[in-house]
Write a protein that holds these residues in place. Sequence first.
Motif, PDB file in Angstrom:
ATOM      1  N   PRO B 591     -33.584 -24.476  81.510  1.00  0.00           N
ATOM      2  CA  PRO B 591     -32.500 -24.068  80.599  1.00  0.00           C
ATOM      3  C   PRO B 591     -32.386 -22.555  80.559  1.00  0.00           C
ATOM      4  O   PRO B 591     -33.415 -21.869  80.458  1.00  0.00           O
ATOM      5  N   ASP B 592     -31.169 -22.020  80.701  1.00  0.00           N
ATOM      6  CA  ASP B 592     -31.051 -20.571  80.554  1.00  0.00           C
ATOM      7  C   ASP B 592     -29.883 -20.119  79.690  1.00  0.00           C
ATOM      8  O   ASP B 592     -29.748 -18.935  79.440  1.00  0.00           O
ATOM      9  N   VAL B 593     -29.033 -21.049  79.241  1.00  0.00           N
ATOM     10  CA  VAL B 593     -27.947 -20.626  78.352  1.00  0.00           C
ATOM     11  C   VAL B 593     -27.405 -21.861  77.631  1.00  0.00           C
ATOM     12  O   VAL B 593     -27.417 -22.973  78.171  1.00  0.00           O
ATOM     13  N   ILE B 594     -26.972 -21.671  76.389  1.00  0.00           N
ATOM     14  CA  ILE B 594     -26.266 -22.741  75.678  1.00  0.00           C
ATOM     15  C   ILE B 594     -24.773 -22.510  75.921  1.00  0.00           C
ATOM     16  O   ILE B 594     -24.242 -21.459  75.557  1.00  0.00           O
ATOM     17  N   LEU B 595     -24.124 -23.473  76.586  1.00  0.00           N
ATOM     18  CA  LEU B 595     -22.718 -23.282  76.944  1.00  0.00           C
ATOM     19  C   LEU B 595     -21.825 -23.830  75.844  1.00  0.00           C
ATOM     20  O   LEU B 595     -22.005 -24.958  75.383  1.00  0.00           O
ATOM     21  N   ARG B 596     -20.851 -23.024  75.418  1.00  0.00           N
ATOM     22  CA  ARG B 596     -19.826 -23.488  74.486  1.00  0.00           C
ATOM     23  C   ARG B 596     -18.697 -24.102  75.308  1.00  0.00           C
ATOM     24  O   ARG B 596     -18.217 -23.491  76.259  1.00  0.00           O
TER      25      ARG B 596
END
Lengths: 199, 655
Positions: B591-596
Amino acid sequence: MSEILLSNRKLPVGSKGTLASGWWGMIALIATEATLFAYLLFSYFFLASHALGRWPPYGPPKLRIAVPGTLILILGSVVMAWGERGIERGKPRRLMAALTAALVLGIAFLAMQFYEWSGEPFKLSTGVYSSLYFTITGFHMLHVLVGLLMLVFLLLWTGFGYFNAVRHAAVSIGVIYWHFVTVVWIAVFFTFYIAPRLG
Amino acid sequence: MTTVESDRAPIIATANDQSMSSAALLRSWEAKPGIGGWLSTVDHKQIGIRYVVTAFLFLIVGGLEALTMRLQLARPNQTLLTPEQYSQIFTMHGITMIFLYALPVLSGFSNYLWPLLLGSRDMAFPRLNALSYWVYLFAGIFLYSSFVFGKGPDNGWFNYVPYASLTYSPGPNIDVYALGMVLYGISTTVGSINFIVTLVHTRAPGMSINRVPILVWGTLTASVGNLLAVPAVSLAFFMLWMDRQVGTHFFDSSAGGQPMLWQHLFWMFGHPWVYAIVLPAMGIVSDGLPTFCRRPLVGYTAVALATVTTMVLGFGVWVHHMFASGLPILSLSFFGAASMAIVVPSSVAVFAWLATIWTGRPVFTTAFLYFAGFILLFVIGGVSGFMTAAVPVDWQLTRTYFVVAHLHYVIIGINVFPVIGGVYYWFPKVTGRLMKEGLGKWSFWVMFLGFNVAFFPMHILGFLGMPRQIYTYSDGLGWGTPNLIVTIGAFVFGGGILLFFINVILSLKHGAPSPPNPWDAASLEWSTASPPPVYNFAVIPIVASRYPLWEDKMNEDDGASHDSNRSSVAAGMLLDQGRETIGTTLLDAEPDVILRMPGDSYSPLLAALAMTAAFVGLLLHSYLVFGIAFLLTLLTSVLWLWPQLSLYQREPSHE
């Protein structure tokens, strides 16, 4: 426990630089656009290699306008790289200055191209060389135009204060496209202006 | 000054569809009710279903065209169709099957399945996904717009110049084809970009690149291929349109142009395209077959690499469509050898499937029959392809019915059979009901029998010298009987397809209700409900192997305990704060980013309408319509791309 350790490490949220989906999307778009130009230049060389008689039929196009135009596009790319660095360091004013300068340079390039077009001794329907010349440079100018629209909106959005040091994915996406437009021009420039002089 | 949330540690919890968090997810992801919600939805499952249904409608249209042609050819000297009608019908048959059915149906499968296979909540670009569908639909209507007035494209789907030039085809027939294909190319391109970025960026944590299902490898390879191949055909058609309407001379030999340039550009696209319309279908088999053989696919890595290798080689074989065009022998030999080399990766896949059946415990469901039947048809189509890769053989057989037999074995064998098998396989997931097995087996055997009766004798007709694309033939050439058999076979085959559609309609209403995992399959889509909730997964799964749902069984088999290395579908990231999914790294899926993720939007529909209007303007030579539509397209794009706070694409403005 799984192989991937899901610690409660903090992750960035939303569009951030090269973590933004949009950035990857632009890379893919550039790949397909670059291929389009590769097929255009393939068509040029294919038709050139089958040409009967002199190629180019009117001699190589003059460098008087094209060389300064090329330098102007390269300068525009350098300026945009400088502006992008600026927003990465939290300096939106520097980005706005760069965007304005790149806009002026891009418009200058387009104006020079139109000037060169108007001075050519042939028109689109004259023959196969003229078809290639206007179509390929026209395709590139269309890309410059799209790039200029991007710069206009980036300037507007930067002015609204939308971007800061951490959140400016749209800027990175616009800048990589602008670099692409410059690189493609160098390929077009080499094909039309330099290659015939090497023969 | 406030700023938007910069980073956050995702909550990891156990949840199912009844949890509080799932109620929040439902509120975030659900489409608005009514026609507005229908037109603006960006849910990949909705779009996937629309793709498949639309593609099947085109399959029916193209199939009726084929049957009409077979009636005309059943006996010598028939007069059911005039030559002009026949030319339009065979051209539209090709365009419909190759462009409007074969790729879109696979895009439909992949759109529906990818996020479920990858453990994500949607595709990377949900709105682009909707745009891709609408443009496909409108391009399909555009391509048919002149056919209904008797002015359809009439020069075969590969549309060679000079027949396609204004001199020899002055009507709107070819302009519709040329502009329609440029429009269609936009749909394919944005769809391909979406698949690539989805793979790169939105797999579940732990789904490293060597754990993705083969269907994903197939669609990924096809998408990269499309990205590099579609510009060739869009450009060729655009240049053709310019030659016809603006006065350029690209293909005009009287002014230094080259008709051969058309053939090069068309087949530089055309051959990779052939792989684009079969590799994802082969992926369907590679993922579905092991389920019914009760064992993992033999040679996962070899099959994945064979998929990619096929496409790479596929970019170097286009000249084998042009062996008879007078190119130098040296170049023909090179392209002939490259074409034969494709046998190697194809065989790797065939032997992997055979070994999977051989060493497994096959369950003879309808889906299994379609997958196994496909292998036989693939081998027959592959052998006839190998034969025509030899230059002297091709000189004998090109432009004859042998090639018609080959391409139908390849395209129906490798696309239609796996696709219908895939429908039987995933129908319970999509609809929550199982298809009827008895009727299903009938549909398979009728199709399989009809197909071989229809297409195998075409090889013989080719040997007897019957040319392609002729509207009739005289008596006494010895072609009458084989043609009659072909026609009978074609109608039987059509009957099999009809049985399949009847089964779909009956099962929609009366099929037995399906549990989440009716086949006891291994991949992630079977861990969620049938049909899946709009948010796909209550928590983002964590993946630790290629077969997340078979880990218990497989670990029993090797007698070892691997508790430290298990996938998890019950516990994982909640991500219930609005529309969100997890972004992961390219190779290891860390995991490297929470995508909106964007919500439902009318922009895709409006952009597709504006684009289509621009092409209509060009077709009608109305530069006013073109100009207005072009500006509207730009305007919609600007509104679409305007940085949004809800997507965390910008900071709140100072004002």
